[in-house]
Design a protein around this motif. Structure first.
Motif, PDB file in Angstrom:
ATOM      1  N   LYS A  41       0.817  -1.218   0.000  1.00 21.17           N
ATOM      2  CA  LYS A  41       0.000   0.000   0.000  1.00 21.17           C
ATOM      3  C   LYS A  41       0.850   1.267   0.000  1.00 21.17           C
ATOM      4  CE  LYS A  41      -4.289  -1.571   2.215  1.00 21.17           C
ATOM      5  NZ  LYS A  41      -5.204  -1.351   3.371  1.00 21.17           N
ATOM      6  N   ALA A  42       1.979   1.235   0.691  1.00 20.31           N
ATOM      7  CA  ALA A  42       2.800   2.436   0.841  1.00 20.31           C
ATOM      8  C   ALA A  42       3.479   2.838  -0.457  1.00 20.31           C
ATOM      9  CB  ALA A  42       3.842   2.225   1.940  1.00 20.31           C
ATOM     10  N   THR A  43       3.944   1.834  -1.246  1.00 19.37           N
ATOM     11  CA  THR A  43       4.721   2.151  -2.457  1.00 19.37           C
ATOM     12  C   THR A  43       3.977   1.868  -3.755  1.00 19.37           C
ATOM     13  OG1 THR A  43       5.707  -0.063  -2.581  1.00 19.37           O
ATOM     14  CG2 THR A  43       6.833   1.592  -1.207  1.00 19.37           C
TER      15      THR A  43
END
Length: 301
Positions: A41-43
């Motif tokens: 989700k972050a990248t």
């Protein structure tokens, strides 16, 4: 050879002293289903699977991995992959027919996976002779061979211009139906309740046509992908309509009345609502979005 398909297995089909070269092709596949990748989700990048030690939680590289059979909780017998390979039965690449049986003798619960069985260019006459003789005798054939590293029992039946070979589950793999139904109460349905149920069945008789079956889950996934792509709100699931009558006899009477009313209406042919697989529908949504935005198309991973 089916266009665009690669044979899953090639060998020989033997009956009596007659043999011919044959090939197996997958008859049913899930490759057209929509699949998702796991994303960070972050990248926004895909994540890779890493095997870790269950106790130390340290990563274990492939070269340090081996096979094990659990004999007690947390206790294993170590078996090297080479030992597993040595246990695989040798294959002579021959589907040898052991017996011909009535087609109805095999319970469907034993069916595993179907394959199209086709002849090679040099074995067409022998193949066709077997196919036509089985059709006229109304029999299926039981054969055995090593398929995909395991000894398999195969049921062979005439199918169109060729044969269809279905791998069969072993007896130990099929669970007992007696255990599945052992807690069912002994009920005897008769009188009006039975008559109404029979009437509903008679009004709903039809023919088997898989082209009219809708994979609603795939269709919903395709709509979801399309909606996300276009920045629209996600489609809301339809609410399930729960039957109002709590009494079974009342529900049967209501259903029978609805069936009679439906019989008075003109019949229409059922249409296939799939309009292609979910993957194809989602791909069309991607192509449509790319075309409308002028963006270059890219192949989905």
């Amino acid at each position: 050879m089916p266009s665009g398909q690669r044979a899953q297995w090639k060998g020989f089909l033997k009956f009596g002293e007659v043999s011919c070269g044959v090939a197996l092709y997958t008859a049913a596949s899930t490759s057209d289903r929509i699949t998702f990748n796991t994303i960070n989700k972050a990248t926004g990048n895909r994540v890779n699977r890493i095997f870790v030690d269950s106790e130390t939680e340290d990563p274990v590289p492939k070269e340090a991995q081996t096979k094990g059979f659990e004999i007690e909780n947390g206790q294993y017998i170590i078996i090297d992959p080479e030992e597993v390979s040595a246990a695989i039965p040798e294959s002579n690449k021959t589907l040898e027919i052991e017996a011909f049986i009535p087609c109805s003798d095999v319970d469907d619960v034993y069916f595993d996976k179907p394959y199209y069985l086709t002849p090679d260019k040099m074995g067409g006459d022998a193949f066709a002779a077997l196919r036509d003789a089985m059709k006229k005798s109304m029999v299926a054939a039981i054969a055995r061979t090593v398929l995909f590293r395991r000894m398999r029992t195969v049921l062979i039946r005439p199918h169109g211009k060729g044969l269809i070979a279905s791998t069969l589950n072993y007896d130990y793999e099929v669970r007992s139906s007696e255990k599945a139904f052992e807690e069912m109460p002994k009920l005897k349905i008769e009188g009006e309740m039975l008559d109404l149920a029979k009437h509903i069945i008679s009004t709903k008789k039809g023919e088997f046509d898989p082209a009219t079956f809708d994979d609603r889950y795939e269709a919903a996934l395709a709509d979801l992908v399309k909606a996300k792509l276009e920045g629209k709100s996600l489609p809301k699931p339809k609410k399930v309509q729960v039957s109002k009558p709590n009494d079974l006899l009342a529900a049967l009477r209501e259903s029978a009345g609805m069936m009679r009313a439906a019989d008075d209406k003109p019949k229409r042919t059922a249409a296939n609502a799939n309009q292609g697989t979910g993957r194809q529908r989602a791909a069309r949504g991607v192509a449509s979005k790319a075309a409308s935005s002028g963006a270059p198309r890219r192949k989905a991973s």
